[in-house]
Scaffold this active site. Structure first.
Site, short mmCIF file in Angstrom:
data_model
loop_
_atom_site.label_atom_id
_atom_site.label_comp_id
_atom_site.label_asym_id
_atom_site.label_seq_id
_atom_site.Cartn_x
_atom_site.Cartn_y
_atom_site.Cartn_z
N HIS A 194 21.23 42.26 15.55
CA HIS A 194 22.05 43.48 15.44
C HIS A 194 23.49 43.18 15.85
CE1 HIS A 194 19.11 46.53 14.49
NE2 HIS A 194 18.42 46.39 15.60
N HIS A 241 16.20 39.54 18.24
CA HIS A 241 16.29 40.79 17.48
C HIS A 241 17.61 41.51 17.79
CE1 HIS A 241 14.48 44.51 15.64
NE2 HIS A 241 15.37 45.07 16.43
N GLU A 242 17.86 41.74 19.09
CA GLU A 242 19.08 42.45 19.47
C GLU A 242 20.32 41.64 19.11
OE1 GLU A 242 18.78 45.44 19.94
OE2 GLU A 242 16.64 45.47 20.41
N HIS A 256 25.55 41.57 13.25
CA HIS A 256 25.92 42.58 12.24
C HIS A 256 27.20 43.29 12.70
CE1 HIS A 256 24.04 45.82 9.34
NE2 HIS A 256 25.06 45.19 8.81
#
Length: 675
Positions: free
Chosen positions: A471, A467-468, A474
């Site tokens: 990010h 998940h991290e 991105h």
């Protein structure tokens, strides 16, 4: 002159952490503010009539020294804080909030921005420039630039007060988390706990020169305890301590602070001409209005609730049959869910953990990124770090060009807040033809290696890492001109798409084959376990959905109405949770007093966005599944239309360009097994 206000003479201009002293920060901030003010003055005093370049673009690139100092300081305040840094934060926050208001409420600057904004149809701007102009104009108009002087002053006072309160809120939560310890000296009280958890508790006790075992409210200690400890009384003790943070009528109590923050946010919205704080916030989100958020949440709730009630009844019957438990309490939930999951799927974290050694999982995330986006990660040792536990990597593309510098910080320690997050020390942007590459960091709280074992992750920690890292991609793959539109600078209910979509790879055999190998034998995770992971993915999804929705609805409760009449936090929460409550209430506990997402992080009126983004991510991942989870064509479309574009255009435009259509909620319901 402070080291912080210069170009750093380091590899890739990375932050020179070891040379920065705490006493450098305050003068650096003062200097940074002074430099930024001078840049603003130059824009305002420019005798040439306002243009996009000399006003909007100049503003977009102003304050970069201050931004850099801020990102270094506030990241340290989250990951490596101490009393001195917290004290500096209390001094700095009002200065920054005042400077922000000096800019936003500067009538001459606004007049130039407004002049350009009013000619926007004739300026022949590209989409990114159009977005920048729109956002710059709104950053003034939405923050009081059109108000009379007395109202502007009122706004300044509110903002100053809010910045102090949210810092105080966070410090209180951290203090409460660190103040509690469960010290066990009787070995029989450890029954049920995994040996890794016991070993960690033993070494913590040792480090404090105590006998026995010490458990804390940090996630790697707390979560296994309430999930596995057979001793129900001790689970109850831990759960009550965890839920009582900021709600104990002591020096760290957050009740007054919560009421003040909610009221000040409401007052601020009213001064600006909005009905509530939620109306103000949601105007700049995909969801657009509190009504839409409530409709979205209640629709999902309607679909999830029957499943949740059924799952809860099943869990209740199971606990009764197993241990004669008449009434399931909050401290029983994780414990019996884990037991039921083991019975239904014969799957338990302790079977899985040996296959998820932290270093291998991280390499797996790197391998997935390479297959999808053609980037490689190499650990480097000549970049300075703020703690020796941090690892640093050089990220390169297929042409061997630098994409980003990546920092990874994985273990709990004193002075680091709970949870997991992605952040940056330097944004990506393009200036004078040079594409400045970003410095991106992820910070987690995973189980530390012990004397006998490496760091082995629970499956939940595996998905957290992905998940991290989503990010982080991105941030790393950002390719925009202006720093304020780069990377994760997107609508808040869009920001979770890149992170949540990457979690899907953790369930796919093809991806697990890249990293899930037993840390001792080297054998790959057996396919039957992979099938069980996939099968169990929607286990108790109804209850999980209802829990997420309850947090989002509590957030809306605080922010989508006038909170002046809320006198008692506990009474208020009970009303807000009425539609989603499964377990009996615990009178010693409150959620809001440690709900850092909405009272300290940026999620006020935005907690719903986790579910909102799940709709996007389920829909987007179905596209990958149709074509193959490592399909280059789909990955390139995702990279070019979502990851690299940041906030340069409206998220729905970007999403449709990637997917060819608007997202459909059915994909989420299918994945969750709710249809």
């Amino acid at each position: 002159m402070s080291i912080l206000t210069h170009h750093f003479n380091t590899k890739y201009n990375t932050a020179p952490f070891s040379k920065i002293k705490n006493e450098d920060f305050l003068p650096a901030f003062q200097k940074g503010i002074e430099l930024a003010k001078a840049e603003i003055d130059a824009i305002v005093r420019n005798p040439i009539k306002p243009t996009f370049e000399n006003t909007i673009e100049a503003l977009a690139f102003s304050g970069d020294v201050l931004d850099r100092i801020s990102s270094i300081f506030f990241n340290l305040n989250s990951a490596e804080t101490n009393d001195e840094i917290q004290k500096i934060a209390q001094e700095i926050s009002p200065l920054l909030s005042e400077f922000g208001n000096d800019v936003r409420l500067n009538p001459d600057l606004f007049s130039r921005v407004k002049t350009v904004y009013e000619q926007r149809e004739k300026l022949n701007l590209n989409p990114e420039q159009t977005t920048l102009l729109d956002k710059k104009y709104k950053s003034f108009s939405r923050n009081g630039a059109n108000l009379p002087e007395d109202k502007k002053n009122q706004l300044r006072e509110i903002d100053k007060e809010l910045s102090k309160l949210s810092l105080q809120f966070g410090e209180n939560v951290l203090a409460e988390t660190q103040a509690y310890q469960l010290h066990i000296t009787n070995e029989s009280d450890l029954a049920g706990l995994p040996e890794g958890t016991i070993e960690a508790a033993r070494s913590l006790a040792k480090s404090q020169e105590k006998e026995g075992w010490i458990f804390t409210l940090d996630y790697p200690s707390y979560v296994p305890f309430v999930t596995y400890a057979d001793n129900r009384e001790l689970r109850k003790k831990m759960a009550i301590a965890f839920g009582a943070k900021g709600f104990q009528n002591n020096e760290f109590d957050n009740q007054e602070i919560v009421l003040k923050i909610a009221k000040l946010r409401f007052d601020r919205a009213q001064v600006l001409g909005y009905a509530t704080h939620a109306h103000f916030v949601l105007e700049e989100r995909m969801a657009e209005s509190p009504e839409k958020v409530k409709t979205f949440s209640n629709d999902l709730l309607e679909k999830a609730k029957p499943a949740a009630l059924k799952e809860f009844a099943q869990l209740t019957a199971f606990a009764k049959e197993l241990d004669g438990i008449e009434q399931l309490e909050k401290w029983d939930g994780a414990y019996y869910s884990e037991k039921l999951k083991q019975q239904l799927f014969n799957l338990d974290d302790e079977i899985l953990k040996p296959y998820f050694q932290l270093e291998k999982v991280l390499d797996g995330a790197f391998a997935v990124a390479q297959k999808l986006y053609g980037i490689t990660f190499e650990e480097i040792f000549e970049v300075d770090k703020y703690n020796e536990e941090v690892k640093t990597y050089e990220v390169k593309d297929e042409e061997d060009q630098l994409v980003a510098v990546f920092y990874a910080d994985f273990f709990p320690r004193k002075g680091k807040r709970n949870g997991a997050w992605m952040t940056s020390f330097k944004s990506q942007y393009i200036k004078k033809g040079i594409n400045e590459r970003p410095h991106i960091s992820i910070v987690c709280n995973f189980t530390k290696p012990t004397e006998t074992k490496p760091s082995l992750l629970t499956f939940n920690e595996v998905t957290t890492l992905f998940h991290e890292f989503g990010h982080a991609l991105h941030g790393m793959l950002a390719n925009t001109t202006y720093p304020s539109l780069s990377g994760t600078s997107v609508y808040w209910d869009f920001v979770e798409l890149p992170s949540q979509i990457l979690e899907n790879w953790c369930y796919e055999p093809e991806a697990l084959a890249l990293f899930a190998y037993h840390y001792q034998t080297g054998e790959m995770i057996p396919m039957e376990l992979v099938h069980k992971i996939k099968e169990s993915a929607s286990f108790q999804e109804g209850m999980a959905t209802m829990r997420q929705l309850s947090f989002g609805l509590l957030d809306m409760g605080w922010h989508a109405q006038d909170p002046s009449n809320i006198k008692d936090i506990k009474v208020f929460e009970t009303e807000q949770f009425a539609a989603t409550q499964l377990y009996p209430d615990v009178k010693e506990n409150a959620m809001s007093t440690s709900f850092s997402h909405i009272f300290q992080g940026g999620y006020s009126s935005g907690y719903y966005s986790y579910k909102w983004a799940e709709v996007l991510d389920a829909d987007a991942f179905e596209y990958f599944q149709e074509k193959g989870i490592f399909n280059k064509e789909v990955a390139t479309k995702f990279k070019e239309n979502v990851l690299s574009k940041g906030g340069t255009e409206h998220p729905m435009i970007l999403y449709k360009r990637f997917r060819g259509q608007e997202p459909k909620p059915e994909a989420l319901l299918r994945r969750a097994g709710l249809v």
